[in-house]
Design a protein around this motif. Sequence first.
Motif, short mmCIF file in Angstrom:
data_model
loop_
_atom_site.label_atom_id
_atom_site.label_comp_id
_atom_site.label_asym_id
_atom_site.label_seq_id
_atom_site.Cartn_x
_atom_site.Cartn_y
_atom_site.Cartn_z
N THR A 104 2.77 12.14 8.01
CA THR A 104 2.13 11.24 8.97
C THR A 104 0.83 10.67 8.43
O THR A 104 0.59 9.45 8.46
CB THR A 104 1.87 12.00 10.28
N ILE A 105 -0.03 11.53 7.91
CA ILE A 105 -1.30 11.07 7.33
C ILE A 105 -1.02 10.23 6.09
O ILE A 105 -1.65 9.18 5.86
CB ILE A 105 -2.20 12.27 6.99
N GLY A 106 -0.08 10.68 5.26
CA GLY A 106 0.21 9.94 4.03
C GLY A 106 0.74 8.54 4.31
O GLY A 106 0.30 7.55 3.70
N LEU A 107 1.70 8.40 5.25
CA LEU A 107 2.23 7.08 5.57
C LEU A 107 1.17 6.19 6.20
O LEU A 107 1.15 4.97 5.98
CB LEU A 107 3.43 7.23 6.50
N SER A 108 0.28 6.78 7.00
CA SER A 108 -0.80 5.99 7.59
C SER A 108 -1.70 5.41 6.51
O SER A 108 -2.10 4.23 6.57
CB SER A 108 -1.60 6.85 8.56
N ALA A 109 -2.05 6.25 5.48
CA ALA A 109 -2.88 5.75 4.38
C ALA A 109 -2.13 4.70 3.56
O ALA A 109 -2.72 3.71 3.11
CB ALA A 109 -3.32 6.92 3.50
N VAL A 110 -0.82 4.91 3.34
CA VAL A 110 -0.03 3.93 2.59
C VAL A 110 0.00 2.59 3.32
O VAL A 110 -0.18 1.51 2.72
CB VAL A 110 1.40 4.47 2.36
N ASP A 111 0.21 2.63 4.62
CA ASP A 111 0.27 1.38 5.39
C ASP A 111 -1.11 0.72 5.48
O ASP A 111 -1.22 -0.51 5.48
CB ASP A 111 0.80 1.66 6.79
N GLN A 112 -2.16 1.53 5.55
CA GLN A 112 -3.50 0.96 5.66
C GLN A 112 -3.88 0.20 4.40
O GLN A 112 -4.46 -0.90 4.48
CB GLN A 112 -4.51 2.09 5.93
N LEU A 113 -3.57 0.74 3.22
CA LEU A 113 -3.92 0.08 1.96
C LEU A 113 -2.77 -0.72 1.36
O LEU A 113 -2.95 -1.33 0.30
CB LEU A 113 -4.37 1.15 0.94
N LYS A 114 -1.60 -0.68 2.02
CA LYS A 114 -0.40 -1.37 1.50
C LYS A 114 -0.13 -0.95 0.05
O LYS A 114 0.02 -1.77 -0.86
CB LYS A 114 -0.57 -2.89 1.59
N LEU A 115 -0.10 0.36 -0.15
CA LEU A 115 0.07 0.88 -1.51
C LEU A 115 1.44 0.59 -2.08
O LEU A 115 1.60 0.54 -3.31
CB LEU A 115 -0.17 2.41 -1.50
N GLN A 116 2.46 0.42 -1.24
CA GLN A 116 3.78 0.12 -1.77
C GLN A 116 3.83 -1.24 -2.45
O GLN A 116 4.74 -1.51 -3.26
CB GLN A 116 4.84 0.19 -0.64
N ASP A 117 2.86 -2.11 -2.13
CA ASP A 117 2.79 -3.43 -2.76
C ASP A 117 1.74 -3.50 -3.86
O ASP A 117 1.53 -4.59 -4.43
CB ASP A 117 2.47 -4.49 -1.70
N ASP A 118 1.07 -2.38 -4.14
CA ASP A 118 0.03 -2.36 -5.18
C ASP A 118 0.67 -1.97 -6.51
O ASP A 118 1.08 -0.82 -6.69
CB ASP A 118 -1.05 -1.35 -4.80
N PRO A 119 0.79 -2.91 -7.46
CA PRO A 119 1.46 -2.58 -8.73
C PRO A 119 0.70 -1.53 -9.53
O PRO A 119 1.31 -0.73 -10.25
CB PRO A 119 1.51 -3.93 -9.46
#
Length: 758
Positions: A104-119
């Motif tokens: 839950t915390i990890g996905l929230s941080a991923v969505d906040q910084l949009k890490l899945q789109d950060d090459p």
Amino acid sequence: MNQRPVFLTRQQTELREEEAPELDLDRLIAIARRQWRVAGLCVALFMVFGLGYVLTAVPRYTARTSVLIDRGNRQVVEQLSTIGGVLDDEASVLSQVELLRSETIGLSAVDQLKLQDDPEFMASRRNPVLAAVSDIRAIFNVRRWLGGVSPSRLDQIEANRRQALAMLIGNMKVSRVGRSYVLEISFTATSPRLAAAVAGAIADAYLTDKLDAKYDATRRAGNWLQQRIEELRQRSLESDLAVQRFRAENGLVTANDKLVSDQQLTELNSALIAARADTARARARSERIEAIIASGETDAIVTDALDSSVISSLREKYLESSKREAEISRRLGEGHVQVTRLRQEMTEYNRLMFDELRRIARSYQSELEVAQSRERQITQGVRDATDISVTAGETQVQLRELERAAETYRNLYQTFLQRYQEALQQQSFPVTEARIISRAVPPTGPSEPRLSLVLALCLALGCGVGGAVGAFREFRDRFFRTGEQVRDLLGLEYLGSVPLVEPPPGRRPPAEPVRGEVYRKNEVSGFATEHPSSAFAETLRSARIAADVHIERPHKVIGFVSVLPGEGKSTIAMNFAQALAGSARVLLIDADLRNPGATRALGQHAEEGLLEVLLEGRAPASAILTDPDTGLRFLPAFVRRRIPHSSELLASAAMARLLAQVAAEFDYVVLDLPPLGPVVDARAVAPRVDGFIMVVEWGGTSRKAVKDTLNAEPQIAGRCLGVILNKVDAGRMKLYEGYGSSDYYASRYTHYYQENTS
């Protein structure tokens, strides 16, 4: 000769091992001297690997932020509500650590910084092995081939989020600072900016999640409490009505919170106690006055007698007559008429007093009967009231159960109503029990790889692996190395060691070796006589001294044995016989009828030998060969074909006659016997041998094999003069020298030996 049962039994050996110290520092040092090259090689390899990793690894940066579980905020929250407080125990703090590591915390941080789109983030720390496995799995995806449908965009986005989550959790570390309420969050990335951003996002997501969780919990609690309150209100009303209906149906009338029947029973019990006391008092008075009347005592009185005017008047008259009777009796005598008259009056007064007492006794009896009647009436009333109370008590059991249920529902209703009001207030109170006390900042230097840590780890691994390899090699080394091992394990005398020597120049294996012969470079016949000052010759002289000391007969029969073939037994026997031949009459007999090594070395051209003497009865002198240089006499074993019953020949009477004959002619008869392990020939001839010398190959024959063999051969072990270690590697022997042992000081007396002729 003297039998020397010095060979240790299994029990004695185990006892000696138990008495040995647990930690032998000298032995550890000796092991380190032997295995340091192996350990050093392992350390060098691991250090090279470590340096290669440090030089090729990508630098990584770690940013840190700290979160405090604030107890002050907790007190504020508890003042307003009893819901949502954080606990102080160890488990609660560790639970917060696991919450920070959750998806839950990890996905929230991923969505906040949009890490899945950060090459930069997605390319960092990508494991090439996992990437290759993923590509291969995609190629062999059978469902994709058969279905022919590419994954949707939503599925791809979710897969990217999950991949980013896995990378975030893999590079994140959450730890508790000591025993405090501070949690440290660290994140490692290839960029300082990215590391600080992700660490801060994780802390913010944690605080947001705490607020959301608190709001959701109070909201759900309020909804549930509202439903529960309505249910409890209805239950409380129904239970109160049930209590009132039950009282009316069963006539359970109360006054001052007590049943009327119970109050009546209490009053009757009090009256019964008083009635029983009155009855006892009346009975005691009646019995007392009856006793006075029956005894006729004029002086005994009761209370009512004192209050009676009749008895008082009669008693006064009685006393006056008694006084006058006493005076007249004193003046006129006992028989005077006046005295008699007065006595009659006294008797009458006494009768009248007792009549009055009987009247009082009848009144006491009447009072007793009245008291007893009243007691019976009250007792009956108590019984009746008790029956009514018992019936009411049985009914009251059900009444009390109904009252308890009603009271429980009333209390629950009040409690839930209070909690509901608190939950409503809690929803609008935005305070969390945690706060950030240290914000994440971009680190100034890389945290990985750490040169000192990597090299220290490689050094430790190298030492560990090297030590394990060295220990394994030591464990596998189960051979005899020193004389102390011979004495400690076998309990036999250590006669010395024979170094590994090269064959003398010009000596080569025969062009056509005899069947079964294996040429070994240390099987050098005549080496002791050619090098009389060598350690080889010194060991043979030690063996001769042992034979002279322990064998008391002037003519000695000495047998050379070993456990396994190829240990150099024949070479030692030949050199021993040649060394003795310089000062004594010596006969060497090759008694190894299955593999006559001494015959191949000294009597290759012999045409007859021991077999002809034993089987055909030839004279020993016709078969004995003489060495012109040393004067050694040699009886070979010329074997034309394999002898299947060699042990029977050695145990035969012909062999006994031969040994008796040659023992009378020679000072020393040396027998080169077969090995003890494969054949029983040595055991067959053992009764006719005065002493045995055991030859053991240094580093070639296991200690267990030698010990077990001697355990199985007690006759040979009891006559064993000592052990000679053969084929000793002088260079490696130094590594097995224990501190303080005789081998340790070998370097001091090596100049007494001269291996080469001058």
